[in-house]
Scaffold this motif. Structure first.
Motif, PDB file in Angstrom:
ATOM      1  N   ARG A 178     -23.037 -35.361 -48.362  1.00  0.00           N
ATOM      2  CA  ARG A 178     -23.773 -33.864 -48.428  1.00  0.00           C
ATOM      3  C   ARG A 178     -23.670 -33.133 -47.520  1.00  0.00           C
ATOM      4  O   ARG A 178     -23.613 -31.944 -47.282  1.00  0.00           O
ATOM      5  CB  ARG A 178     -25.006 -34.524 -49.056  1.00  0.00           C
ATOM      6  N   MET A 179     -23.999 -33.883 -46.301  1.00  0.00           N
ATOM      7  CA  MET A 179     -23.857 -33.037 -44.758  1.00  0.00           C
ATOM      8  C   MET A 179     -22.439 -32.548 -44.553  1.00  0.00           C
ATOM      9  O   MET A 179     -22.273 -31.600 -44.019  1.00  0.00           O
ATOM     10  CB  MET A 179     -24.310 -33.967 -43.714  1.00  0.00           C
ATOM     11  N   ALA A 180     -21.526 -33.003 -45.159  1.00  0.00           N
ATOM     12  CA  ALA A 180     -20.075 -32.634 -45.006  1.00  0.00           C
ATOM     13  C   ALA A 180     -19.974 -31.276 -45.679  1.00  0.00           C
ATOM     14  O   ALA A 180     -19.022 -30.393 -45.302  1.00  0.00           O
ATOM     15  CB  ALA A 180     -19.104 -33.571 -45.342  1.00  0.00           C
ATOM     16  N   CYS A 237     -26.066 -37.838 -39.447  1.00  0.00           N
ATOM     17  CA  CYS A 237     -25.027 -37.588 -40.760  1.00  0.00           C
ATOM     18  C   CYS A 237     -24.664 -36.113 -40.566  1.00  0.00           C
ATOM     19  O   CYS A 237     -23.301 -35.909 -40.614  1.00  0.00           O
ATOM     20  CB  CYS A 237     -25.893 -37.600 -41.969  1.00  0.00           C
ATOM     21  N   THR A 238     -25.636 -35.210 -39.884  1.00  0.00           N
ATOM     22  CA  THR A 238     -25.052 -33.896 -39.391  1.00  0.00           C
ATOM     23  C   THR A 238     -23.892 -33.762 -38.439  1.00  0.00           C
ATOM     24  O   THR A 238     -22.779 -33.372 -38.693  1.00  0.00           O
ATOM     25  CB  THR A 238     -26.223 -33.054 -39.267  1.00  0.00           C
ATOM     26  N   ALA A 239     -24.175 -34.726 -37.263  1.00  0.00           N
ATOM     27  CA  ALA A 239     -23.386 -34.798 -36.402  1.00  0.00           C
ATOM     28  C   ALA A 239     -21.984 -35.358 -36.587  1.00  0.00           C
ATOM     29  O   ALA A 239     -21.248 -34.839 -36.074  1.00  0.00           O
ATOM     30  CB  ALA A 239     -24.080 -35.651 -35.127  1.00  0.00           C
ATOM     31  N   THR A 301     -24.857 -46.764 -36.830  1.00  0.00           N
ATOM     32  CA  THR A 301     -24.456 -47.256 -38.375  1.00  0.00           C
ATOM     33  C   THR A 301     -23.966 -45.854 -38.984  1.00  0.00           C
ATOM     34  O   THR A 301     -22.835 -45.975 -39.893  1.00  0.00           O
ATOM     35  CB  THR A 301     -25.927 -47.581 -39.321  1.00  0.00           C
ATOM     36  N   VAL A 302     -24.479 -44.516 -38.820  1.00  0.00           N
ATOM     37  CA  VAL A 302     -24.150 -43.798 -39.546  1.00  0.00           C
ATOM     38  C   VAL A 302     -22.576 -43.206 -39.189  1.00  0.00           C
ATOM     39  O   VAL A 302     -21.888 -43.026 -40.021  1.00  0.00           O
ATOM     40  CB  VAL A 302     -25.158 -42.209 -39.137  1.00  0.00           C
TER      41      VAL A 302
END
Length: 352
Positions: A178-180, A237-239, A301-302
């Motif tokens: 989703r962030m991608a 997730c964004t990073a 982990t992310v």
């Protein structure tokens, strides 16, 4: 150490087998060979855990220093395995779940909290995933194992949410994808909401450490309170996905949980890892921490999960994956509705 893993190709079992091989242990895995490739370095045996003859053949391969039943979810077959194989393992390990607790997620729980009543003789006729049945079934599995394995040889771990590479449920992979995509992302406020998922590699390492020490008893497994927040997870997730997103920005739209409930948003699935119940992220794992559980930062982990996905990693296919995440059109509509609501509230205040 000679280790037998019932399973060993999906998620927790796969990482457990990898970790044990890396420690130089002699690892045997037992499964039907239908759900994924074998881990390099293991001795794979094929068979059906519901078939007594297959279990008898497996028992002849023993003994083992430890046996780990990592995926058993039907009480009768879990009990059958314990009955046939229990005497062949010095240490018997059953990987259970926080869902066995009767009051979770409505209330905080620890190892002494009451469990769902579980039938150790239950045969599950319908194998499809059912969240309402999962906890009682796993409680029945625990009861079934206790019939055949003495408590001083039995280790039960009850993980909460497990994330990391090879996750097949689809929670963290959905958030990463989703962030991608970028754009406006609907998220449940507040950003500082505590969460306590455990990395699958930390769970595997902790479990094998306990086995190596011949530990017994029951351990909840989760990150400690204050380890991470929902906002930190989404920021990570964004990073992690910045390179594939390019110039597309991510705007996280933090919305009130009560409003999301009013709109019929499905908790835990439509917005993965979110529930309003107060006990969701209050699993007491202090006993595990005292026994040596160490949890890596959520950012690691992310990042590692995204690296696995970006390199072509694919989880074992499971119906639960289809439950998770928003339909993009529905998400856009909800974001627009929330923005209008927020602007209207701001305007009204400005007139006072």
């Amino acid at each position: 150490m000679r280790l037998l893993v019932l399973g060993g190709t999906w998620f927790v079992g796969r990482v457990l087998a990898e970790e044990a091989v890396g420690r130089g242990w002699a690892v045997t895995t037992f499964n039907r060979g239908r759900s994924g490739p074998d881990v390099g370095g293991v001795h794979p045996l094929r068979g059906d855990r519901t078939d007594a003859k297959d279990l008898d053949r497996l028992a002849a391969e023993g003994p083992w220093d430890a046996l780990v039943d990592v995926g058993g979810a039907e009480p009768r077959s879990v009990g059958l395995a314990a009955q046939v194989l229990g005497a062949q393992a010095r240490r018997y390990v059953f990987v259970s779940t926080v869902s066995v607790y009767r009051d979770w997620p409505a209330s905080p729980v620890d190892e002494s909290s009451p469990l769902h009543p579980g039938n150790p003789d239950l045969v599950v006729e319908d194998p499809r995933w059912d969240a309402g049945r999962y906890g009682p079934h796993k409680a029945g599995c625990e009861a079934a194992v206790l019939r055949s394995v003495a408590p001083d040889r039995l280790l039960i771990v009850r993980p909460g949410v497990v994330l990391g590479p090879h996750e097949y449920v689809g929670r963290l992979p959905w958030w990463l994808r989703r962030m991608a995509r970028g754009g406006r992302v609907l998220a449940p406020a507040p950003a500082d909401r505590p969460i306590q998922p455990v990395d699958v590699r930390d769970l595997a390492s902790f479990l094998l450490d306990l086995v190596g020490r011949s530990a017994s008893g029951i351990f909840n497994v989760a990150a400690p309170a204050g380890h991470a927040t929902y906002g930190r997870m989404l920021d990570a997730c964004t990073a992690a996905t910045r390179d594939v997103r390019g110039s597309d920005e991510v705007e996280v739209v933090w919305t009130e949980p009560d409003w999301l409930v009013e709109q019929g948003v499905r908790q835990w699935t439509e917005i993965p890892l979110w529930r309003v119940q107060p006990g969701t992220w209050r699993l007491d794992a202090t006993r595990a921490a005292a026994a040596g559980l160490r949890c890596r930062p959520i950012e690691e982990t992310v990042l590692d999960t995204w690296a696995w996905l970006a390199a072509g990693g694919a989880p074992v296919r499971h119906e639960r994956q289809d439950e998770h995440g928003f339909d993009p059109d529905r998400e856009r509509r909800l974001v627009d509705m929330w923005k209008l609501r927020s602007h209207a509230a701001t305007g009204e205040k400005g007139l006072v």
